[in-house]
Scaffold this motif. Structure first.
Motif, PDB file in Angstrom:
ATOM      1  N   ASP A  91      50.511  90.430 -24.694  1.00  0.00           N
ATOM      2  CA  ASP A  91      50.105  90.695 -26.082  1.00  0.00           C
ATOM      3  C   ASP A  91      49.540  92.112 -26.207  1.00  0.00           C
ATOM      4  O   ASP A  91      48.336  92.313 -26.174  1.00  0.00           O
ATOM      5  N   PHE A  92      50.434  93.088 -26.362  1.00  0.00           N
ATOM      6  CA  PHE A  92      49.992  94.470 -26.523  1.00  0.00           C
ATOM      7  C   PHE A  92      49.176  94.651 -27.795  1.00  0.00           C
ATOM      8  O   PHE A  92      48.202  95.387 -27.811  1.00  0.00           O
ATOM      9  N   ARG A  93      49.592  93.977 -28.871  1.00  0.00           N
ATOM     10  CA  ARG A  93      48.838  94.105 -30.123  1.00  0.00           C
ATOM     11  C   ARG A  93      47.411  93.614 -29.949  1.00  0.00           C
ATOM     12  O   ARG A  93      46.481  94.149 -30.538  1.00  0.00           O
ATOM     13  N   GLY A  94      47.227  92.594 -29.123  1.00  0.00           N
ATOM     14  CA  GLY A  94      45.896  92.040 -28.918  1.00  0.00           C
ATOM     15  C   GLY A  94      44.921  93.023 -28.306  1.00  0.00           C
ATOM     16  O   GLY A  94      43.762  93.084 -28.716  1.00  0.00           O
ATOM     17  N   LYS A 104      46.469  92.623 -35.713  1.00  0.00           N
ATOM     18  CA  LYS A 104      46.233  91.224 -35.326  1.00  0.00           C
ATOM     19  C   LYS A 104      46.971  90.918 -34.029  1.00  0.00           C
ATOM     20  O   LYS A 104      48.082  91.393 -33.807  1.00  0.00           O
ATOM     21  N   HIS A 105      46.346  90.105 -33.200  1.00  0.00           N
ATOM     22  CA  HIS A 105      46.984  89.742 -31.941  1.00  0.00           C
ATOM     23  C   HIS A 105      48.077  88.717 -32.178  1.00  0.00           C
ATOM     24  O   HIS A 105      48.113  88.033 -33.202  1.00  0.00           O
ATOM     25  N   PHE A 111      46.986  88.628 -23.731  1.00  0.00           N
ATOM     26  CA  PHE A 111      46.498  89.710 -22.880  1.00  0.00           C
ATOM     27  C   PHE A 111      45.661  89.049 -21.802  1.00  0.00           C
ATOM     28  O   PHE A 111      45.358  87.849 -21.857  1.00  0.00           O
ATOM     29  N   CYS A 112      45.266  89.787 -20.786  1.00  0.00           N
ATOM     30  CA  CYS A 112      44.735  89.202 -19.553  1.00  0.00           C
ATOM     31  C   CYS A 112      43.521  88.293 -19.739  1.00  0.00           C
ATOM     32  O   CYS A 112      43.522  87.145 -19.284  1.00  0.00           O
ATOM     33  N   SER A 113      42.473  88.782 -20.380  1.00  0.00           N
ATOM     34  CA  SER A 113      41.257  87.969 -20.497  1.00  0.00           C
ATOM     35  C   SER A 113      41.458  86.795 -21.457  1.00  0.00           C
ATOM     36  O   SER A 113      40.871  85.734 -21.269  1.00  0.00           O
ATOM     37  N   GLU A 114      42.303  86.974 -22.448  1.00  0.00           N
ATOM     38  CA  GLU A 114      42.631  85.879 -23.370  1.00  0.00           C
ATOM     39  C   GLU A 114      43.310  84.732 -22.612  1.00  0.00           C
ATOM     40  O   GLU A 114      42.976  83.558 -22.800  1.00  0.00           O
ATOM     41  N   LEU A 115      44.241  85.075 -21.735  1.00  0.00           N
ATOM     42  CA  LEU A 115      44.928  84.067 -20.932  1.00  0.00           C
ATOM     43  C   LEU A 115      43.959  83.357 -19.998  1.00  0.00           C
ATOM     44  O   LEU A 115      43.965  82.128 -19.899  1.00  0.00           O
ATOM     45  N   ALA A 133      39.038  87.028 -28.469  1.00  0.00           N
ATOM     46  CA  ALA A 133      37.920  87.942 -28.728  1.00  0.00           C
ATOM     47  C   ALA A 133      37.197  88.340 -27.442  1.00  0.00           C
ATOM     48  O   ALA A 133      36.137  88.952 -27.494  1.00  0.00           O
ATOM     49  N   ILE A 134      37.766  87.996 -26.291  1.00  0.00           N
ATOM     50  CA  ILE A 134      37.101  88.217 -25.004  1.00  0.00           C
ATOM     51  C   ILE A 134      37.788  89.327 -24.213  1.00  0.00           C
ATOM     52  O   ILE A 134      39.012  89.403 -24.155  1.00  0.00           O
ATOM     53  N   THR A 135      36.974  90.162 -23.599  1.00  0.00           N
ATOM     54  CA  THR A 135      37.472  91.246 -22.757  1.00  0.00           C
ATOM     55  C   THR A 135      37.062  90.989 -21.306  1.00  0.00           C
ATOM     56  O   THR A 135      36.177  90.176 -21.053  1.00  0.00           O
ATOM     57  N   PRO A 136      37.673  91.689 -20.365  1.00  0.00           N
ATOM     58  CA  PRO A 136      37.227  91.556 -18.965  1.00  0.00           C
ATOM     59  C   PRO A 136      35.733  91.864 -18.792  1.00  0.00           C
ATOM     60  O   PRO A 136      35.046  91.192 -18.023  1.00  0.00           O
ATOM     61  N   ASN A 137      35.225  92.860 -19.510  1.00  0.00           N
ATOM     62  CA  ASN A 137      33.799  93.178 -19.410  1.00  0.00           C
ATOM     63  C   ASN A 137      32.927  92.052 -19.940  1.00  0.00           C
ATOM     64  O   ASN A 137      31.854  91.777 -19.393  1.00  0.00           O
ATOM     65  N   ALA A 138      33.369  91.399 -20.988  1.00  0.00           N
ATOM     66  CA  ALA A 138      32.607  90.259 -21.536  1.00  0.00           C
ATOM     67  C   ALA A 138      32.570  89.126 -20.519  1.00  0.00           C
ATOM     68  O   ALA A 138      31.525  88.483 -20.338  1.00  0.00           O
ATOM     69  N   ILE A 139      33.682  88.874 -19.848  1.00  0.00           N
ATOM     70  CA  ILE A 139      33.721  87.825 -18.814  1.00  0.00           C
ATOM     71  C   ILE A 139      32.749  88.159 -17.683  1.00  0.00           C
ATOM     72  O   ILE A 139      32.028  87.297 -17.195  1.00  0.00           O
TER      73      ILE A 139
END
Length: 145
Positions: A91-94, A104-105, A111-115, A133-139
């Motif tokens: 999901d590049f748009r995400g 919009k995604h 994308f990685c963290s969403e998956l 709405a989650i990023t690797p940094n948020a995780i």
């Protein structure tokens, strides 16, 4: 079965990695994945290959986090969810939606963290969180529960 959360640090010269890191408030991480140590493979959404199982070692620039309370039943639920999404597109748009809220995604791609959050939710982890709405940094900053 053992499963772990993997986080990749931003590599020098990686424009997309730097953008992902900066758009999520910094922290140094740009990629998230599920690591399956017994099989020496990762399950990830990769920009070049999409969503897939990927036989690879974990690099020195990656951090692994244990998943507390992981039973065989929970691990199977996570792996079933992985199989359900295997082969979908990236999901590049995400990832650009973090920088530009007008974008919009995709509801069918990841994308990685969403998956990662999506598959962990199949076992009761990170419930109540919107995976898109989650990023690797948020995780990296969140307590795993």
């Amino acid at each position: 079965m053992n499963l772990q959360i993997g986080l990749s640090k931003v590599q020098p010269g990686s424009l997309i990695g730097k953008m992902i890191d900066e758009s999520s408030g910094g922290g140094g991480f740009c990629h998230a994945f599920l690591y399956i140590p017994d099989l020496w493979c990762c399950y990830e959404a990769h920009a070049k290959f999409g969503v897939r199982f990927n036989a690879r070692n974990v690099g020195s620039d990656e951090v692994l986090l244990d998943i507390p309370g992981l039973t065989d039943e929970k691990a199977l639920n996570i792996l079933r969810e992985c199989v359900r999404h295997d082969g979908k597109d990236y999901d590049f748009r995400g990832i650009f939606a973090f920088k530009t809220p007008l974008i919009k995604h995709s509801v069918n791609d990841f994308f990685c963290s969403e998956l990662l959050i999506t598959v962990l939710q199949a076992a009761g982890y990170y419930t109540g969180i919107n995976p898109s709405a989650i990023t690797p940094n948020a995780i990296a900053k969140m307590k795993i529960e």
